[in-house]
Design a protein around this motif. Structure first.
Motif, mmCIF file in Angstrom:
data_model
loop_
_atom_site.group_PDB
_atom_site.id
_atom_site.type_symbol
_atom_site.label_atom_id
_atom_site.label_comp_id
_atom_site.label_asym_id
_atom_site.label_seq_id
_atom_site.Cartn_x
_atom_site.Cartn_y
_atom_site.Cartn_z
ATOM 1 N N LYS A 80 -85.688 28.790 -36.883
ATOM 2 C CA LYS A 80 -86.837 28.247 -36.145
ATOM 3 C C LYS A 80 -86.450 27.642 -34.791
ATOM 4 C CE LYS A 80 -91.059 25.649 -36.800
ATOM 5 N NZ LYS A 80 -91.892 24.933 -37.729
ATOM 6 N N PRO A 81 -85.412 26.788 -34.717
ATOM 7 C CA PRO A 81 -85.068 26.231 -33.408
ATOM 8 C C PRO A 81 -84.452 27.264 -32.453
ATOM 9 C CG PRO A 81 -83.852 25.111 -35.173
ATOM 10 C CD PRO A 81 -84.652 26.194 -35.782
ATOM 11 N N TYR A 82 -84.076 28.401 -32.986
ATOM 12 C CA TYR A 82 -83.432 29.452 -32.189
ATOM 13 C C TYR A 82 -84.280 30.725 -32.194
ATOM 14 C CZ TYR A 82 -79.570 26.275 -33.070
ATOM 15 O OH TYR A 82 -78.785 25.149 -33.166
ATOM 16 N N ALA A 83 -85.575 30.580 -32.165
ATOM 17 C CA ALA A 83 -86.493 31.710 -32.332
ATOM 18 C C ALA A 83 -86.248 32.831 -31.321
ATOM 19 C CB ALA A 83 -87.934 31.226 -32.250
ATOM 20 N N GLU A 84 -86.110 32.502 -30.054
ATOM 21 C CA GLU A 84 -85.912 33.532 -29.034
ATOM 22 C C GLU A 84 -84.579 34.253 -29.238
ATOM 23 O OE1 GLU A 84 -85.893 34.054 -24.166
ATOM 24 O OE2 GLU A 84 -85.960 32.051 -25.021
ATOM 25 N N PHE A 85 -83.534 33.483 -29.511
ATOM 26 C CA PHE A 85 -82.218 34.065 -29.771
ATOM 27 C C PHE A 85 -82.277 34.976 -30.996
ATOM 28 C CE2 PHE A 85 -78.206 34.100 -32.025
ATOM 29 C CZ PHE A 85 -77.315 34.493 -31.032
ATOM 30 N N CYS A 86 -82.872 34.473 -32.072
ATOM 31 C CA CYS A 86 -82.936 35.248 -33.317
ATOM 32 C C CYS A 86 -83.799 36.501 -33.170
ATOM 33 C CB CYS A 86 -83.423 34.362 -34.469
ATOM 34 S SG CYS A 86 -82.154 33.179 -34.995
ATOM 35 N N ALA A 87 -84.818 36.453 -32.320
ATOM 36 C CA ALA A 87 -85.607 37.653 -32.066
ATOM 37 C C ALA A 87 -84.724 38.736 -31.460
ATOM 38 C CB ALA A 87 -86.778 37.331 -31.152
ATOM 39 N N ASN A 88 -83.828 38.351 -30.566
ATOM 40 C CA ASN A 88 -82.902 39.324 -29.974
ATOM 41 C C ASN A 88 -81.913 39.844 -31.011
ATOM 42 O OD1 ASN A 88 -84.112 39.130 -27.483
ATOM 43 N ND2 ASN A 88 -82.507 37.890 -26.564
ATOM 44 N N VAL A 89 -81.431 38.959 -31.862
ATOM 45 C CA VAL A 89 -80.496 39.383 -32.933
ATOM 46 C C VAL A 89 -81.207 40.360 -33.859
ATOM 47 C CG1 VAL A 89 -79.157 38.614 -34.930
ATOM 48 C CG2 VAL A 89 -79.037 37.328 -32.794
ATOM 49 N N GLN A 90 -82.451 40.050 -34.211
ATOM 50 C CA GLN A 90 -83.217 40.945 -35.089
ATOM 51 C C GLN A 90 -83.416 42.315 -34.420
ATOM 52 O OE1 GLN A 90 -83.986 40.167 -38.160
ATOM 53 N NE2 GLN A 90 -83.452 38.024 -38.056
ATOM 54 N N ALA A 91 -83.645 42.316 -33.111
ATOM 55 C CA ALA A 91 -83.823 43.558 -32.386
ATOM 56 C C ALA A 91 -82.542 44.411 -32.378
ATOM 57 C CB ALA A 91 -84.268 43.286 -30.948
ATOM 58 N N LEU A 92 -81.406 43.742 -32.516
ATOM 59 C CA LEU A 92 -80.131 44.460 -32.568
ATOM 60 C C LEU A 92 -79.769 44.885 -33.984
ATOM 61 C CD1 LEU A 92 -78.014 42.248 -30.131
ATOM 62 C CD2 LEU A 92 -79.008 44.499 -29.679
ATOM 63 N N GLY A 93 -80.683 44.720 -34.901
ATOM 64 C CA GLY A 93 -80.427 45.129 -36.285
ATOM 65 C C GLY A 93 -79.969 43.994 -37.168
ATOM 66 N N GLY A 94 -80.412 42.786 -36.850
ATOM 67 C CA GLY A 94 -79.980 41.611 -37.608
ATOM 68 C C GLY A 94 -80.682 41.407 -38.911
ATOM 69 N N ALA A 95 -81.649 42.232 -39.254
ATOM 70 C CA ALA A 95 -82.396 42.062 -40.508
ATOM 71 C C ALA A 95 -81.776 42.939 -41.589
ATOM 72 C CB ALA A 95 -83.853 42.414 -40.303
ATOM 73 N N ASN A 96 -80.506 42.722 -41.856
ATOM 74 C CA ASN A 96 -79.814 43.542 -42.873
ATOM 75 C C ASN A 96 -80.010 42.977 -44.241
ATOM 76 O OD1 ASN A 96 -78.922 45.232 -40.895
ATOM 77 N ND2 ASN A 96 -76.969 44.172 -40.636
#
Length: 96
Positions: A80-96
């Motif tokens: 939650k505090p890193y929402a923008e960062f985590c959105a980018n990680v998710q876009a790079l395939g971070g939802a494994n």
């Protein structure tokens, strides 16, 4: 009564010492400025780099650090505090 106070103080001091020694163990990959700095354009870490530069910085990290970031970004409370960062990680395939 005196022994009770001594034991209570000892327990509090022990807990405080434990927290101080193990405090870094509680910090996650997203809490470390050293881990996060490559993804931002400024030293205050307010402006994130464009996606191409973000991707390059992410791929340049050791796999263990990438996995730790992905794991924390998949945790709703942590991300939650890193929402923008985590959105980018998710876009790079971070939802494994």
């Amino acid at each position: 009564m005196n022994i009770r106070n001594i034991c209570l103080k000892s327990a509090c001091l022990g807990a405080l010492a434990f927290a101080m020694v193990s405090g870094t163990a509680f910090a996650g990959a997203l809490d470390s400025p050293d881990n996060m700095a490559p993804f931002f354009t400024d030293s205050g870490m307010k402006t994130m780099k464009p996606m191409e530069e973000f991707k390059s910085a992410f791929k340049a990290m050791p796999m263990e650090r990438q996995e730790a970031m992905k794991k924390e970004c998949n945790d709703a409370a942590m991300s939650k505090p890193y929402a923008e960062f985590c959105a980018n990680v998710q876009a790079l395939g971070g939802a494994n």
